[in-house]
Design an enzyme around this catalytic site. Structure first.
Site, PDB file in Angstrom:
ATOM      1  N   GLU A 151       0.798  -1.235   0.000  1.00 24.46           N
ATOM      2  CA  GLU A 151       0.000   0.000   0.000  1.00 24.46           C
ATOM      3  C   GLU A 151       0.832   1.288   0.000  1.00 24.46           C
ATOM      4  O   GLU A 151       0.574   2.200   0.780  1.00 24.46           O
ATOM      5  CB  GLU A 151      -0.949  -0.004   1.212  1.00 24.46           C
ATOM      6  CG  GLU A 151      -1.838  -1.231   1.240  1.00 24.46           C
ATOM      7  CD  GLU A 151      -2.761  -1.298   2.452  1.00 24.46           C
ATOM      8  OE1 GLU A 151      -2.597  -0.482   3.385  1.00 24.46           O
ATOM      9  OE2 GLU A 151      -3.647  -2.169   2.471  1.00 24.46           O
ATOM     10  N   GLU A 258      -6.149 -10.921  -1.049  1.00 23.69           N
ATOM     11  CA  GLU A 258      -6.981 -10.712   0.146  1.00 23.69           C
ATOM     12  C   GLU A 258      -8.459 -10.688  -0.243  1.00 23.69           C
ATOM     13  O   GLU A 258      -9.206  -9.776   0.119  1.00 23.69           O
ATOM     14  CB  GLU A 258      -6.594  -9.392   0.830  1.00 23.69           C
ATOM     15  CG  GLU A 258      -5.107  -9.281   1.140  1.00 23.69           C
ATOM     16  CD  GLU A 258      -4.721  -8.034   1.925  1.00 23.69           C
ATOM     17  OE1 GLU A 258      -5.602  -7.356   2.483  1.00 23.69           O
ATOM     18  OE2 GLU A 258      -3.514  -7.741   1.964  1.00 23.69           O
TER      19      GLU A 258
HETATM   20  C1  GLA Z   1      -5.000  -4.577   4.381  1.00 23.19           C
HETATM   21  C2  GLA Z   1      -3.744  -5.317   4.784  1.00 23.19           C
HETATM   22  C3  GLA Z   1      -4.044  -6.603   5.472  1.00 23.19           C
HETATM   23  C4  GLA Z   1      -5.155  -6.467   6.479  1.00 23.19           C
HETATM   24  C5  GLA Z   1      -6.352  -5.884   5.809  1.00 23.19           C
HETATM   25  C6  GLA Z   1      -7.501  -5.790   6.779  1.00 23.19           C
HETATM   26  O1  GLA Z   1      -5.587  -5.026   3.256  1.00 23.19           O
HETATM   27  O2  GLA Z   1      -2.895  -5.590   3.695  1.00 23.19           O
HETATM   28  O3  GLA Z   1      -2.916  -7.047   6.138  1.00 23.19           O
HETATM   29  O4  GLA Z   1      -4.736  -5.674   7.549  1.00 23.19           O
HETATM   30  O5  GLA Z   1      -6.006  -4.607   5.353  1.00 23.19           O
HETATM   31  O6  GLA Z   1      -7.609  -6.883   7.593  1.00 23.19           O
END
Ligand code: GLA
Length: 349
Positions: A151, A258
């Site tokens: 990020e 994710e």
């Molecule tokens: C982001 C992070 C993850 C996690 C999510 C929420 O996407 O990359 O590690 O913290 O937020 O759970």
């Protein structure tokens, strides 16, 4: 003759039954496409043990490998959560994605300070390097890919890199340097840049620029992680497919890192339900169906898909963006039974 035919019939039926049974789980069904993974934590690794063993081929530690969890104080390492997850993966012949090294969140405070003031560039780089060395030494046998930087791109339209202590203290080259270090320390590992909202056109252009510039400079980045925190309204299939093609065009591996499909738009802070409404479950089913249809069609470009959780009884979306609002974003329900979305992800030849 009749008996022979009967025998052949029985053998064929048994084979058919066995074939169906082995295809009833995600990991076998997707074995010719990509490994399917789940994010786990210290609790879910135990409470979903059977589900994990049956359906998943890969694990990501939801929090346990983040610097804040594993190195909370200077010189104090806390490996037990990560060790438990890594041992589960080793014992069950699973892969692991490592998550994450350089991120503006969930870093321990001490990382950025020294002798009562802010740390300087050299010491911060030294700390990142030491962190990577310790993690590589302990988990390299089981972790095949790392989210090296998470990020780093800003959500603000006019801003390129997100303000973070790494940017402030090290400077703009902190991303390149993190990848060079990671490559030196773990030359075998696949190294990823991971982010959310990669399908947003403005953010996507910035991420594309970041990665193509890195490649031009010879930075050893292997892939992009599309986090995939989506919802029942978004994304449309073509948007996902275009992004996959665009980043694959840079020669990058693509992981969905994710994945979850929320019942609520991110901007919706008002709606809430006691139970998942059937009409919305149907929408979720359709969204998963269309996402996986694109992913399967592009399995030459997409090398891994990880859900951000195992079953709806435990999801970060119960706490974000509205604390205490129940959400049902995964393929298994709160009792760990398969949902309609599971059936649609499994329903292909
Ligand atoms: C982001 C992070 C993850 C996690 C999510 C929420 O996407 O990359 O590690 O913290 O937020 O759970």
């Amino acid at each position: 003759m009749k008996n022979v035919l009967l025998c052949i019939g029985i053998i064929l039926s048994i084979n058919l039954l066995l074939g169906c049974a082995s295809n009833m789980n995600l990991k076998d069904k997707y074995k010719d496409y990509f490994p399917l993974g789940a994010a786990v934590n210290a609790a879910t690794i135990t409470s979903s043990e059977d589900l994990l063993k049956t359906h998943f081929k890969s694990l990501t530690a939801e929090n346990e490998m983040k610097p804040e969890s594993i190195h909370p104080r200077l010189g104090k390492w806390q490996f037990y959560g990560a060790d438990e997850i890594a041992d589960f993966a080793r014992d069950n012949n699973m892969l692991m994605r490592g998550h994450t090294f350089v991120w503006h969140q969930q870093m321990p405070g001490w990382f950025f300070s020294s002798m009562g003031g802010p740390v300087d560039r050299e010491l911060l780089l030294e700390r990142v390097k030491e962190h990577m060395e310790v993690m590589a030494e302990r988990y390299n046998d089981v972790v095949y890919a790392w989210d090296v930087v998470n990020e780093a791109i800003s959500d603000e339209k006019e801003e390129y890199l997100r303000p973070s202590p790494f940017l402030k203290i090290i400077g703009e080259d902190y991303i390149d340097l993190a990848f060079h270090m990671a490559h030196e320390i773990m030359p075998e590992a696949k190294l990823f840049y991971n982010d959310y909202s990669v399908l947003d056109p403005v953010k996507q252009d910035k991420i594309y620029k970041l990665l193509s510039d890195m490649i031009d400079r010879g930075v050893p980045v292997d892939g992009i992680g599309l986090q995939g925190h989506w919802d029942i309204y978004y994304p449309e299939a073509h948007i996902l497919e275009e992004a996959i093609e665009r980043f694959a065009g840079l020669g990058l591996d693509i992981h969905i890192t994710e994945l979850d499909v929320s019942f609520f738009k991110f901007s919706d802070r008002d709606s809430r339900y006691k139970e998942p409404p059937p009409s919305l479950l149907k929408m979720q089913n359709e969204r998963y169906d269309s996402i996986f249809e694109v992913l399967r069609r592009n399995h030459d470009k997409v090398q891994a898909v990880t859900f951000w959780g195992v079953a709806d009884y435990s999801t970060w979306l119960d706490h974000f963006p509205v604390k205490g609002r129940k959400n049902w974003p995964l393929l298994f329900d709160v009792d760990q039974n398969p949902k309609p979305a599971f059936d649609s992800v499994m329903d292909f030849r």
